[in-house]
Design an enzyme around this catalytic site. Structure first.
Site, PDB file in Angstrom:
ATOM      1  NE  ARG A 167     -10.554  -9.708  40.420  1.00 20.37           N
ATOM      2  CZ  ARG A 167      -9.418 -10.320  41.004  1.00 20.37           C
ATOM      3  NH1 ARG A 167      -9.535 -10.733  42.134  1.00 20.37           N
ATOM      4  NH2 ARG A 167      -8.316 -10.680  40.187  1.00 20.37           N
ATOM      5  CG  HIS A 264     -12.075  -3.236  37.270  1.00 20.03           C
ATOM      6  ND1 HIS A 264     -12.087  -4.386  38.194  1.00 20.03           N
ATOM      7  CD2 HIS A 264     -10.741  -3.609  36.618  1.00 20.03           C
ATOM      8  CE1 HIS A 264     -10.886  -5.487  37.918  1.00 20.03           C
ATOM      9  NE2 HIS A 264     -10.271  -4.773  37.156  1.00 20.03           N
TER      10      HIS A 264
END
Length: 319
Positions: A167, A264
């Site tokens: 992330r 992402h």
């Protein structure tokens, strides 16, 4: 600053007296941070909805929790949800449910009122994850391979996205001591799921990190790995900086980007590739740091060959 926030010393700045709503929001903020361990961005989102709720229902600025009714709670959540789309429809209800549990813990309302918060239904896994084709991922990685400080830094960041599926905020939080060069592993600190994990460090990623750290990282006492390029060489400003680097790199190879394409998307690509290569959902969840396998299940829809084996015939013949 910490002592003033805890109330141990008085503030040095004079200003308007805090209203009852402000005082309750401050208490709620401390509950979220110290008791629940909620991330700052999530606390900010909860704060937004709860301030709107109290401002609408306690116009005089002094909340009277004994007058709070279930219908008022339900009406507020439904009204806020109607103005939002996708996962955002759930945010008002989640914030209100957490706040009511805080009031229960504070002894202000009886247990059970939180059940008045309606659950906003939405299709589960209705949309496909927005992944990036593998060929374009490789183009992105090749496009930033140069010896400039920015190129080496961004190349290492993109490899962490494209090979490990980290992330953006996990990359921001990486510290020098998180890399175990002897064992060939990298520690991903506790973040969204409040659990840290250690992942194998691929040779390609390790070489990129070593090149950046050894030749182009600015001299700094800061232990965070990725720093800004200009003095005083502070850490990158949050996960948005990683998203910006990813989007600029994608635009550089001519790929149009938007709100749903960014850092992402590399993570979706990693997960989808693992599933299509036969990795179990447990393996994917361990690598990505998912808290439950239900989250990982969305990637099953991208394993087209496996889905074709269980697909039912189309009525009336092939289409």
């Amino acid at each position: 600053k910490l002592l003033r926030r805890k109330g141990a010393i008085a503030s040095s700045q004079s200003g308007p007296a805090a209203t009852g709503i402000d005082q309750w929001l401050t208490r709620f903020e401390r509950y979220l941070e110290e008791i629940r361990g909620i991330a700052p961005v999530t606390r900010q989102r909860y704060h937004f909805f709860i301030r709107r709720f109290m401002g609408a229902h306690f116009e005089r600025g002094e909340p009277d929790w004994s007058s709070l009714h279930a219908q008022e709670v339900a009406d507020f959540v439904c009204q806020e949800a109607r103005t939002r789309t996708r996962l955002g429809r759930k945010s008002p209800g989640v914030a209100m449910r957490v706040f009511l549990r805080f009031l229960v813990a504070s002894g202000e309302i009886p247990l059970g009122l939180e059940a008045a918060v309606p659950i906003m239904r939405q299709p589960t896994h209705a949309a496909l994850p927005r992944q990036i084709p593998v060929e374009q991922v490789e183009q992105v990685l090749k496009s930033c391979q140069d010896e400039a400080p920015k190129g080496l830094r961004n190349h290492a960041i993109l490899l962490l996205l494209a090979r490990l599926g980290l992330r953006a905020k996990e990359i921001i939080s990486l510290r020098l001591e998180d890399i175990d060069w002897r064992e060939g592993s990298i520690l991903v600190r506790a973040g969204k799921t409040h659990r840290e994990r250690r992942l194998p460090l691929p040779q390609e990623v390790g070489q990129a990190l070593a090149a950046y750290l050894g030749r182009r990282r600015p001299n700094s006492h800061c232990r965070v790995i990725f720093l800004r390029l200009r003095p005083p060489f502070l850490p990158l400003a949050g996960g948005g900086a990683i998203t910006h680097i990813a989007q600029r790199s994608l635009q550089h190879i001519g790929l149009p980007v938007g709100k749903w394409i960014g850092a992402h998307s590399f993570r979706h690509t990693v997960a989808s590739a693992m599933v299509c290569q036969g990795a179990s959902f447990k393996d994917v969840a361990d690598v990505l740091g998912h808290q439950c396998l239900h989250t990982t299940g969305i990637y099953a829809k991208l394993d087209v060959p496996s889905l074709a084996q269980i697909a039912l015939p189309w009525p009336g013949g092939a289409q």
